[in-house]
Scaffold this active site. Structure first.
Site, PDB file in Angstrom:
ATOM      1  N   LYS A 143       0.836  -1.206   0.000  1.00 40.38           N
ATOM      2  CA  LYS A 143       0.000   0.000   0.000  1.00 40.38           C
ATOM      3  C   LYS A 143       0.868   1.252   0.000  1.00 40.38           C
ATOM      4  CE  LYS A 143      -3.778  -2.509   2.098  1.00 40.38           C
ATOM      5  NZ  LYS A 143      -4.373  -3.040   3.322  1.00 40.38           N
ATOM      6  N   GLN A 157      -4.396  -1.762   9.552  1.00 37.95           N
ATOM      7  CA  GLN A 157      -4.313  -3.108   8.969  1.00 37.95           C
ATOM      8  C   GLN A 157      -4.888  -4.146   9.929  1.00 37.95           C
ATOM      9  OE1 GLN A 157      -3.136  -3.762   5.743  1.00 37.95           O
ATOM     10  NE2 GLN A 157      -3.997  -5.775   6.164  1.00 37.95           N
ATOM     11  N   ASP A 209     -11.130   2.969   4.428  1.00 39.04           N
ATOM     12  CA  ASP A 209     -11.562   1.575   4.295  1.00 39.04           C
ATOM     13  C   ASP A 209     -13.085   1.487   4.199  1.00 39.04           C
ATOM     14  OD1 ASP A 209      -9.658  -0.419   4.095  1.00 39.04           O
ATOM     15  OD2 ASP A 209      -9.229  -0.475   6.252  1.00 39.04           O
TER      16      ASP A 209
END
Ligand SMILES: NC(=O)c1ccc[n+]([C@@H]2O[C@H](COP(=O)([O-])OP(=O)(O)OC[C@H]3O[C@@H](n4cnc5c(N)ncnc54)[C@H](OP(=O)(O)O)[C@@H]3O)[C@@H](O)[C@H]2O)c1
Length: 297
Positions: free
Chosen positions: A52, A96, A119
């Site tokens: 990422k 994460q 997200d």
């Protein structure tokens, strides 16, 4: 002829379209910033986070990486999120998952500022999505929608069967595909481990999305002639390779490809789209927080 849906190509187009928008933001003095937060020593999570960060660098997004010791008290993570929420250079925050056990994952999802929640997992953003007023679409389902759109696969009136009901893939995708919208208007069935006669459901579908995390368990007998098959699964199976394993999807590619109208490979299908849509949400976040208008595709 079966169409092989090329996620790498569609993701590259999306990244290119974002580059122009990032230039617009930069011309107004705004560099989009994405903070990735890791509190885990799972090697797969470490790899995802570094990918990422690399993706950010490639398109001109400022990547900020925060790592928290896996033995640290959960408060260290909650405090860090408060700092990142308050930092005007950080437009997106990605924590994460999965997190270490001392951390309350639900609290983490609630603690990220909804405007920075790239997200799309904050309850406010989940609620908005369900209500048809989404802010940030979760990256994997959004990536699936973009693949369907890129290959002119009509969702309107289609019977879509999603195998898997997780909060990150199955549920948000179902909610997106049922919206009264050009990229929705499907009739959706969501299947899971307690579904009775799964094959009967998938055989009647125009679009099958496999997101169960079971290696190659969808075979040709479960698919109707000409159906679109989107394989979200990423499973490690032992193989005679340098690493000792290879990645396969939830779909038995070779047999299903002979029957499907269109199919995504693994790797090279949904995976690169998930990564591209995170960049998309970060650019959107920077635009929403600074008022610099960039119309996203
Ligand atoms: N390509 C990408 O970018 C990307 C992104 C995210 C995830 N993934 C991959 O996608 C897969 C799913 O991820 P996830 O996080 O959504 O997984 P998850 O949270 O483990 O959910 C799996 C879902 O599949 C259902 N399921 C399991 N076995 C089944 C069976 N035999 N028949 C029908 N349904 C079954 C489960 O049902 P229950 O709810 O009843 O347990 C659950 O709803 C994994 O392989 C993951 O690595 C890929």
């Amino acid at each position: 002829m079966t169409t092989r849906i090329d996620g790498n190509a569609v993701a590259a187009d999306i990244r290119e379209s974002l580059t122009a928008r990032i230039e617009t933001l930069q011309s107004e003095g705004v560099t989009p910033g994405l903070a990735t937060v890791l509190m885990s020593d799972d090697p797969a999570s470490e790899t995802y986070v570094s990918m990422k960060q690399r993706d950010c660098a490639e398109v001109g997004i400022d990547g900020i990486h925060v790592e928290i010791d896996t033995d640290a008290p959960a408060d260290e993570l909650y405090d860090e999120l408060e700092r990142l929420n308050a930092d005007p250079d950080v437009h997106g925050i990605l924590v994460q998952m999965p997190l270490v056990e001392q951390v309350d994952t639900r609290r983490v999802l609630r603690s990220v500022d909804p405007l920075k929640d790239v997200d799309g997992f904050h309850p406010e953003n989940v609620g908005r999505l369900v209500a048809g007023n989404d802010r940030y679409r979760p990256c994997t389902p959004h990536g699936v929608q973009k693949l369907l759109e890129a290959y002119d696969i009509e969702t309107e009136g289609a019977d879509a069967v999603i195998v898997g009901r997780s909060n990150i893939v199955g549920k948000p995708l179902a909610n997106l595909l049922i919206q009264k919208a050009d990229d929705g208007n499907a009739t959706v069935t969501v299947c899971h481990s307690r579904t009775d006669d799964l094959a009967e459901k998938t055989r009647n579908a125009d679009i099958v999305v496999a997101a169960a995390g079971m290696a190659e368990f969808i075979d040709a007998g479960m698919i109707s002639e000409g159906a679109t098959v989107i394989d979200v699964g990423i499973n490690r199976v032992d193989a005679d390779t340098e690493k000792g394993y290879e990645l396969v999807g939830d779909v038995e590619y070779d047999s299903v490809a002979e029957k499907a109208g269109a199919i995504t490979p693994v790797p090279g299908g949904v995976g690169p789209m998930t990564r591209a849509m995170l960049l998309y949400n970060t650019v959107k976040a920077a635009s929403l927080q600074t008022g610099v208008d960039v119309t996203l595709p």
